[in-house]
Design a protein around this motif. Structure first.
Motif, mmCIF file in Angstrom:
data_model
loop_
_atom_site.group_PDB
_atom_site.id
_atom_site.type_symbol
_atom_site.label_atom_id
_atom_site.label_comp_id
_atom_site.label_asym_id
_atom_site.label_seq_id
_atom_site.Cartn_x
_atom_site.Cartn_y
_atom_site.Cartn_z
ATOM 1 N N MET A 53 -6.487 1.728 -2.936
ATOM 2 C CA MET A 53 -5.940 0.614 -4.310
ATOM 3 C C MET A 53 -6.807 0.010 -4.854
ATOM 4 O O MET A 53 -8.283 0.312 -3.953
ATOM 5 C CB MET A 53 -4.613 0.126 -4.461
ATOM 6 C CG MET A 53 -3.455 1.016 -3.196
ATOM 7 S SD MET A 53 -2.427 -0.600 -2.380
ATOM 8 C CE MET A 53 -3.196 -1.475 -1.395
ATOM 9 N N THR B 67 0.049 3.534 -3.201
ATOM 10 C CA THR B 67 0.008 5.092 -2.711
ATOM 11 C C THR B 67 0.856 5.721 -2.756
ATOM 12 O O THR B 67 0.833 6.989 -2.542
ATOM 13 C CB THR B 67 -1.043 5.297 -2.066
ATOM 14 O OG1 THR B 67 -0.466 4.297 -0.917
ATOM 15 C CG2 THR B 67 -1.656 4.067 -1.897
ATOM 16 N N CYS C 269 -6.035 7.259 1.081
ATOM 17 C CA CYS C 269 -4.572 6.448 0.211
ATOM 18 C C CYS C 269 -5.349 5.148 -0.350
ATOM 19 O O CYS C 269 -5.154 4.276 0.943
ATOM 20 C CB CYS C 269 -3.281 6.318 0.346
ATOM 21 S SG CYS C 269 -2.464 7.455 1.180
ATOM 22 N N LEU D 285 -4.139 4.797 5.183
ATOM 23 C CA LEU D 285 -4.484 4.167 3.832
ATOM 24 C C LEU D 285 -4.945 2.328 4.335
ATOM 25 O O LEU D 285 -5.189 1.821 4.982
ATOM 26 C CB LEU D 285 -2.330 2.795 4.128
ATOM 27 C CG LEU D 285 -2.363 1.812 3.236
ATOM 28 C CD1 LEU D 285 -2.721 2.793 1.893
ATOM 29 C CD2 LEU D 285 -0.882 1.506 3.075
ATOM 30 N N GLN E 246 -13.940 3.110 1.052
ATOM 31 C CA GLN E 246 -13.180 4.589 0.352
ATOM 32 C C GLN E 246 -14.382 6.443 0.710
ATOM 33 O O GLN E 246 -13.090 6.482 0.748
ATOM 34 C CB GLN E 246 -13.486 4.525 -0.946
ATOM 35 C CG GLN E 246 -11.881 3.070 -0.924
ATOM 36 C CD GLN E 246 -11.412 2.881 -2.722
ATOM 37 O OE1 GLN E 246 -11.532 3.273 -3.285
ATOM 38 N NE2 GLN E 246 -11.203 1.455 -2.428
ATOM 39 N N GLY F 259 1.359 -1.226 -0.223
ATOM 40 C CA GLY F 259 0.258 0.044 -0.253
ATOM 41 C C GLY F 259 1.002 1.291 -0.205
ATOM 42 O O GLY F 259 0.970 2.090 -0.652
#
Length: 336
Positions: A285, A123, A283, A256, A268, A119
Motif C-alpha cells: 500500500m 489490496t 500486496c 501483505l 517492496q 491491508g
C-alpha cells in the motif's frame, strides 16, 4: 453502519470514518514532528494529540459530509494498544466522551490487527503471510484458527525504531519521517560502496540493536548515503528471509506488507523479487494506509462489532494498554 475511528498510539493522530462494506468516507491525520536528532516523548506526544484532536475530528466529519454525528455515527472505535501510554490515554478519553455524548457503542481495537485488516481491504489480499513493520513492531504473521499467529518477531527493538535512532545519529530531519528521509538518501548511494553490517537472524526472529550499535561506531568513516543504503539493504534482507520462511511453512502465495516501514519502496522491491521466485504476489500500500491512520481503526471496529457475539464492552472495559499482542485477539470475522 458508519464507524468513526481514532488512532493515537504513537506520534501520528488519525481520525477516520468508514461505512459498512469498507467504504472510506474520511481519513485525516496529523503527525507530531520533533527537531532533527531528537525523538518524541510520551508526554509531548499526548499534548500534541489533545491539541489537535478536535480540529481533526471536525475535518473528518466535514469530509464525510456528516453534519449531525449523533444521528449518523453508529459506533466509535479507538486504539486500545499497543503503543505509548500517554497518547493512548488521550485518545481513549476522547473516544469514551464521544460514545457518551452520542449514545453509541464503543469498541477497543488492537492496533496491529487493524493494520492487517486495512491491508486486506485496500489490496484485496485473501489469506496472506503478513510482514508488519513499524516504529514499535516487527512481526511475521499468518492467520490460523481464529487468530493471527506470530511466526517471527524482533527480540529487541523494532525495525522502525532502529531506523529512527539511526536517523538521529546522522542528524536527518524527522519531517515527514526519519524512515522516509533515510530512503531518499539511500537512493543517492553507489551500490558498490555497500558496508558489511551484522546480519542477525535467529530462527524466525530478528535483532536490530547490535546493527544499530555497530553502525553508530562506524558512522564517522562513511558518507550518509553509504550508511543509509547499507543499513536498508541489510535489515530488509533479514525481513525478507524470515517472511519467505513463514510463507514456505504456511504454504501461502500472498505477502501483505503493513505498517509505516512497509511504505519503503526498496523493501517492496526486495520482497517482490523473493515473491516472484516463489510464484507469489506482493500486496503493498501507499502511505495513506500503511502509516497509522484512523480509517483502519474504524474499519476493524466495524468488523468486530458486526461479527462478534453480540456483546458490547462496557465503558469500564474500554481502557487502553501499552502491551497488547496481535495473537491475543479472537478474530471472529474470518472463516477458516
Amino acid at each position: 453502519m458508519i464507524a468513526l475511528g481514532i488512532e493515537g498510539s504513537a506520534n501520528k493522530l488519525g481520525v477516520g470514518i468508514v461505512k459498512s462494506g469498507g467504504v472510506i468516507l474520511a481519513n485525516r491525520r496529523h503527525t507530531f514532528v520533533t527537531e532533527a536528532g531528537t525523538g518524541f516523548l510520551p508526554r509531548q506526544t499526548a499534548q500534541h494529540h489533545r491539541r489537535h484532536i478536535l480540529s481533526l475530528l471536525r475535518q473528518a466529519l466535514e469530509d464525510a459530509g456528516i453534519t449531525n454525528p449523533a444521528e449518523s455515527i453508529s459506533m466509535i472505535a479507538y486504539t486500545k494498544g499497543p503503543g505509548m501510554g500517554g497518547p493512548l490515554r488521550s485518545v481513549a478519553v476522547v473516544a469514551r466522551t464521544l460514545s457518551l455524548m452520542w449514545g453509541v457503542p464503543l469498541i477497543p481495537v488492537n492496533h496491529c490487527v487493524a493494520h492487517i485488516e486495512m491491508g486486506r481491504l485496500v489490496t484485496g489480499a485473501k489469506d496472506p503471510t503478513v510482514l508488519y513493520v513499524s516504529g514499535g513492531n516487527t512481526q511475521v504473521i499468518a492467520y490460523s484458527q481464529k487468530k493471527y499467529r506470530i511466526f517471527g518477531e524482533t527480540i529487541d527493538i523494532a525495525v522502525g525504531n532502529c531506523l529512527d535512532r539511526f536517523a538521529r545519529i546522522i542528524k536527518l530531519s524527522n519531517d515527514p519521517s526519519p524512515g522516509y528521509n533515510i530512503e531518499q538518501v539511500a537512493k543517492l548511494a553507489d551500490p558498490d560502496d555497500l558496508v558489511e553490517l551484522p546480519y542477525t537472524v535467529k530462527g524466525m526472529d530478528v535483532s536490530f540493536s547490535g546493527i544499530l550499535s555497530h553502525i553508530e561506531g562506524i558512522a564517522h568513516e562513511h558518507s550518509a548515503q553509504t550508511l543509509c543504503y547499507s543499513l536498508q539493504e541489510n535489515i530488509f534482507a533479514m525481513l525478507v528471509e524470515i517472511t519467505e520462511r513463514a510463507m514456505a511453512h504456511c504454504g501461502k502465495k500472498e505477502v501483505l506488507l503493513v505498517g509505516g516501514v512497509a511504505c519503503n519502496e526498496r523493501l517492496q522491491e526486495m520482497m517482490k523479487a523473493m515473491a516472484d521466485e516463489r510464484q507469489a504476489t506482493v500486496c503493498a500500500m501507499d502511505e495513506r494506509y500503511c502509516i497509522d491512520n484512523g480509517a483502519m481503526i474504524a474499519y476493524t471496529g466495524l468488523l468486530m462489532h458486526q461479527n462478534g457475539d453480540g456483546a458490547v464492552p462496557s465503558l469500564m472495559q474500554c481502557d487502553c494498554t501499552q502491551r497488547f499482542r496481535t495473537d491475543d485477539v479472537h478474530v471472529t470475522w474470518r472463516v477458516d
